[in-house]
Design an enzyme around this catalytic site. Structure first.
Site, PDB file in Angstrom:
ATOM      1  N   ASN A  30       5.350   5.986   5.552  1.00 49.59           N
ATOM      2  CA  ASN A  30       4.084   6.450   4.948  1.00 49.59           C
ATOM      3  C   ASN A  30       2.943   6.468   5.967  1.00 49.59           C
ATOM      4  O   ASN A  30       1.778   6.458   5.598  1.00 49.59           O
ATOM      5  CB  ASN A  30       3.664   5.527   3.794  1.00 49.59           C
ATOM      6  CG  ASN A  30       3.879   6.152   2.422  1.00 49.59           C
ATOM      7  OD1 ASN A  30       3.432   5.593   1.422  1.00 49.59           O
ATOM      8  ND2 ASN A  30       4.540   7.278   2.331  1.00 49.59           N
TER       9      ASN A  30
ATOM     10  N   PRO B  67       0.784  -1.232   0.000  1.00 43.67           N
ATOM     11  CA  PRO B  67       0.000   0.000   0.000  1.00 43.67           C
ATOM     12  C   PRO B  67       0.820   1.290   0.000  1.00 43.67           C
ATOM     13  O   PRO B  67       0.233   2.369  -0.098  1.00 43.67           O
ATOM     14  CB  PRO B  67      -0.768  -0.100   1.323  1.00 43.67           C
ATOM     15  CG  PRO B  67       0.196  -0.805   2.234  1.00 43.67           C
ATOM     16  CD  PRO B  67       0.961  -1.761   1.361  1.00 43.67           C
ATOM     17  N   THR B  68       2.158   1.205   0.111  1.00 42.65           N
ATOM     18  CA  THR B  68       2.929   2.439   0.293  1.00 42.65           C
ATOM     19  C   THR B  68       3.232   3.109  -1.049  1.00 42.65           C
ATOM     20  O   THR B  68       3.123   2.492  -2.109  1.00 42.65           O
ATOM     21  CB  THR B  68       4.277   2.153   0.992  1.00 42.65           C
ATOM     22  OG1 THR B  68       5.078   1.360   0.122  1.00 42.65           O
ATOM     23  CG2 THR B  68       4.071   1.427   2.310  1.00 42.65           C
ATOM     24  N   CYS B  69       3.648   4.374  -0.974  1.00 43.97           N
ATOM     25  CA  CYS B  69       3.951   5.142  -2.184  1.00 43.97           C
ATOM     26  C   CYS B  69       5.402   4.978  -2.588  1.00 43.97           C
ATOM     27  O   CYS B  69       6.079   5.955  -2.920  1.00 43.97           O
ATOM     28  CB  CYS B  69       3.646   6.622  -1.953  1.00 43.97           C
ATOM     29  SG  CYS B  69       1.909   6.890  -1.663  1.00 43.97           S
ATOM     30  N   ASP B  70       5.907   3.744  -2.506  1.00 45.05           N
ATOM     31  CA  ASP B  70       7.268   3.469  -2.947  1.00 45.05           C
ATOM     32  C   ASP B  70       7.163   2.392  -4.009  1.00 45.05           C
ATOM     33  O   ASP B  70       6.555   1.346  -3.773  1.00 45.05           O
ATOM     34  CB  ASP B  70       8.115   2.983  -1.761  1.00 45.05           C
ATOM     35  CG  ASP B  70       9.585   2.887  -2.126  1.00 45.05           C
ATOM     36  OD1 ASP B  70       9.888   2.351  -3.216  1.00 45.05           O
ATOM     37  OD2 ASP B  70      10.428   3.333  -1.333  1.00 45.05           O
TER      38      ASP B  70
END
Ligand code: PLP
Length: 376
Positions: free
Chosen positions: A366, A322-325
């Site tokens: 995050n 789910p993270t923005c990486d």
């Protein structure tokens, strides 16, 4: 998946992904190791799952502990292990941590070079040391590379140096690579160990112990041999290379002790495609590489995933966290087959996650909290 875990998850109210570990499975695993390798002492590799509940259970069953830091030593002591049941098995230690371990009563240390021997001679005089030798890790799904251990020929000099500095040159260790599916993987290392025993003997140093390391697998998607088969293959290797003079042995199972005891429950946050014509769906979970599934790095460990829609037709999915990486993708090179009917909000079960998950989860990347864990 056990009935106890199923019942626990049915009643759970909290939100977010969680790991549930069934301690009865850990108990069974310990007994299976003790039975398969009756002459080896078990040093549980604490890093696999350092939960106090796991450590206390194993301590009460008589297990010893392989630790990599002063904090892990303190955790093992707090769980009820006496210092004579603890090894400081990391080959990379600060001298002040060696001193601290020595002050806590630990007297068994790993080394793989002369500089490390010298730290131990200064900070833990008289301690027992074993020298780790390199192992190529062939056949392992999570190989341990050249980071630890020295060439066997060098081990003899390292141990002689220890002996000269007043330490007890105790033996040899190696690790055949984690998730090792080849029961024959110990054979080469045992041949090297026996040669080192002979060479040290010629120099007047009597080694007495071989640390067989970890590597015992957990069942993920592929079949793995039973621990009994590992015990038999290892015993055969010991007979072949040491004849009638089989040394004292220890094993350091991590993954094999706790992996199959744990299940992670996660939620589908999004199912999407990159274009209408794409065959592959992207499935985003509320857990990813930073939430505890770090061993999906290079898609090395492929976990079994169960969904409430199993039984229906399946199609390939890229599975991501789910993270923005953008590194937070679990399986892409080899897409994961999941049911076409899978929907946002569905709960999925990621099995075999009792080892190397909870302590790999980041603190607040995050804004996602560390993985919640329950040991039941
Ligand atoms: C991590 C580790 C282990 C445990 O390995 P598994 O493959 O999980 O059984 C054993 N010994 C040492 C020295 C380790 O670093």
């Amino acid at each position: 998946m056990t009935d106890r875990i199923r019942e626990f998850l049915r009643q759970r109210q909290d939100d977010g992904p969680c790991l549930v570990v069934d301690l009865d499975v850990v108990r069974d695993n310990y007994q299976a190791f003790a039975k398969a390798l009756p002459d080896s002492r078990v040093f549980y590799a604490v890093k696999a799952n350092p939960a106090p509940e796991v450590l206390s259970l194993l301590a009460s069953m008589g297990s010893c502990f392989d630790t990599a830091s002063v904090a892990e030593i303190e955790m093992a002591l707090a769980a009820g292990a006496t210092p004579d049941r603890i090894s400081f098995g990391n080959t990379i230690k600060k001298e002040r941590d060696v001193a601290r371990a020595h002050a806590l009563g630990v007297s068994l240390f790993a080394v793989d070079c002369q500089a490390e021997v010298e730290k131990i001679a200064r900070a833990a005089p008289g301690a027992k040391v074993f020298c780790r030798i390199l192992c190529d890790g062939a056949g392992a799904e999570w190989p341990l590379s050249r980071k630890f251990g020295c060439e066997p020929a060098m081990a003899v000099d390292v141990l002689e140096h220890a002996h000269r500095l007043g330490l007890s040159a105790h033996g040899i260790s190696f690790h055949v690579g984690s998730q090792q599916r080849n029961t024959g993987a110990w054979d080469n290392a045992l041949a090297s160990a026996a040669a080192i025993f002979r060479e040290c003997g010629d120099r007047g140093i009597a080694l007495s112990m071989v640390n067989l390391g970890g590597g015992f697998p957990t069942k993920y998607l592929k079949k793995v041999p039973a621990v009994k088969a590992y015990g038999a293959a290892i015993f055969q290797g010991l007979r072949k290379h040491f004849g009638n003079r089989i040394p004292e042995t220890i094993i350091e199972p991590g993954r094999g002790m706790v992996g199959n005891a744990g299940v992670i429950e996660a939620e589908v946050v999004l199912v999407s495609k990159k274009s209408e014509s794409d065959e592959v769906r992207w499935v985003y979970l509320d857990i990813g590489k930073f939430g505890g599934l770090a061993e999906t790095m290079d898609e090395s460990i492929r976990y079994p995933i169960k969904t409430p829609r199993d039984g229906g037709k399946v199609g390939p999915c890229v599975l991501a966290g789910p993270t923005c990486d953008s590194a937070d993708v679990l399986y892409e090179k080899q897409p994961y087959p999941l049911p076409f009917s899978l929907e946002i909000g569905d709960k999925v079960l990621i099995e075999g996650t009792g080892a190397y998950t909870s302590t790999y989860s980041s603190v607040a990347f995050n804004g996602f909290p560390p993985l919640k864990t329950y040991h039941i």
